[in-house]
Motif scaffolding. Structure first.
Motif, PDB file in Angstrom:
ATOM      1  N   VAL A 154       0.860  -1.178   0.000  1.00  0.00           N
ATOM      2  CA  VAL A 154       0.000   0.000   0.000  1.00  0.00           C
ATOM      3  C   VAL A 154       0.897   1.229   0.000  1.00  0.00           C
ATOM      4  N   GLU A 199      -4.121   2.480   9.156  1.00  0.00           N
ATOM      5  CA  GLU A 199      -4.209   1.578   8.008  1.00  0.00           C
ATOM      6  C   GLU A 199      -3.582   0.223   8.324  1.00  0.00           C
ATOM      7  N   HIS A 205      -6.986  -0.374   2.405  1.00  0.00           N
ATOM      8  CA  HIS A 205      -6.449  -0.218   1.052  1.00  0.00           C
ATOM      9  C   HIS A 205      -5.512  -1.372   0.744  1.00  0.00           C
ATOM     10  N   HIS A 206      -5.546  -1.846  -0.505  1.00  0.00           N
ATOM     11  CA  HIS A 206      -4.709  -2.967  -0.907  1.00  0.00           C
ATOM     12  C   HIS A 206      -4.220  -2.745  -2.330  1.00  0.00           C
ATOM     13  N   THR A 208      -2.780  -0.258  -3.700  1.00  0.00           N
ATOM     14  CA  THR A 208      -3.202   1.046  -4.208  1.00  0.00           C
ATOM     15  C   THR A 208      -2.570   2.137  -3.356  1.00  0.00           C
ATOM     16  N   ARG A 209      -2.756   3.364  -3.764  1.00  0.00           N
ATOM     17  CA  ARG A 209      -2.252   4.528  -3.019  1.00  0.00           C
ATOM     18  C   ARG A 209      -3.446   5.333  -2.504  1.00  0.00           C
TER      19      ARG A 209
END
Length: 215
Positions: A154, A199, A205-206, A208-209
Motif C-alpha cells: 500500500v 491503516e 487499502h490494498h 493502491t495509493r
C-alpha cells in the motif's frame, strides 16, 4: 504487531516510530546514523540498527509483520526511491506477508479541473529546481508499484505541504490532492503517522495509493 521502519530517523520515520510505540507495537528502526537512532524514544519495544537500506536481505525482515519504507535521500540520489521499492518488492514476490507500506510524494497526486499531476505545478516553480527530482522519482515509484499485483503493498501520499508537527483531525482521499476548508493543502508528520498506523491496524487499502491531509 512487529513493524520495521526503514529511514526511521527522518522527518516521517521518527514520527512513525513514536506513534507505533505509543500504540504498543514492537518496532525495529533502521537508519544510517547511530547518533540519530540514539535520539529515538527509549522503549523496551524498540530495537535500533544501523543499516544501509540497500544491503538489507530477506532475513533482516524474517520477523516483520509490516515494513514501512520511509526512506529519504538527497535530490541528486532521488532515483534511489525507485531502486529501494524495486528491491523490497523483489524480496516478497508471490507473498502476502509481510505487508509493505510506501510513503510517496504529493507530486503523483492529481489536481485541477483537468486532473493534471501536481508534479507539473511543482516544476513551474523556479525554486523547485533543487528538489524536483524527488517528486519526479516518487511518481515513477508509484507507477512501478501500480503494476505489482503479487505483493501485499500500500502507498500513502501527503498533501502539498508535508511538514513536522503533531497529529490533527484529517481528511482521506485517493488520487486527488486534498485541500481543507481553509484552502490549505498540508499534512503534518504526526497526521501521516496516525493515518499509516490506522491503516496497518485496520487495513482499508490494498495494492493502491491513498492520501491524507490535515483537516
Amino acid at each position: 504487531m512487529k513493524i520495521t521502519i526503514i529511514g526511521a530517523t527522518g522527518m516521517a520515520g521518527s514520527a512513525l516510530v513514536a506513534e507505533a510505540l505509543k500504540r504498543g507495537h514492537s518496532v525495529t528502526a533502521l537508519a544510517r546514523s547511530a547518533e540519530k537512532l540514539a535520539q529515538l524514544p527509549a522503549s523496551p519495544n524498540l530495537t535500533t540498527k544501523v543499516q544501509d537500506a540497500f544491503a538489507l536481505t530477506s532475513a533482516d525482515f524474517a520477523t516483520a509483520d509490516v515494513i514501512i519504507d520511509a526512506f529519504a535521500t538527497a535530490p541528486s540520489l532521488a532515483f534511489q526511491h525507485i531502486d529501494l521499492a524495486t528491491s523490497l518488492i523483489a524480496k516478497f514476490r508471490e507473498t502476502t506477508h509481510p505487508r509493505l507500506v510506501f510513503i510517496l510524494g504529493a507530486g503523483s497526486l492529481q489536481t485541477g479541473d483537468d486532473h493534471h499531476l501536481f508534479v507539473n505545478d511543482i516544476a513551474k516553480d523556479p525554486n523547485a529546481a533543487s528538489f524536483l527530482r524527488i517528486p519526479q522519482s516518487q511518481l515513477k515509484e508509484l507507477n512501478f508499484l501500480r503494476d505489482v499485483d503479487n505483493v501485499n503493498w500500500v502507498g500513502i501520499s501527503p498533501s502539498a505541504n508535508f511538514h513536522p508537527g503533531a497529529a490533527t483531525p484529517f481528511l482521506l482521499g485517493d488520487d486527488e490532492l486534498l485541500v481543507n476548508a481553509n484552502q490549505e493543502s498540508g499534512t503534518s508528520t504526526g497526521t501521516m503517522a496516525v493515518a499509516i498506523l490506522d491503516e496497518i491496524e485496520q487495513p482499508q487499502h490494498h495494492q493502491t495509493r491513498f492520501t491524507v491531509a490535515d483537516k
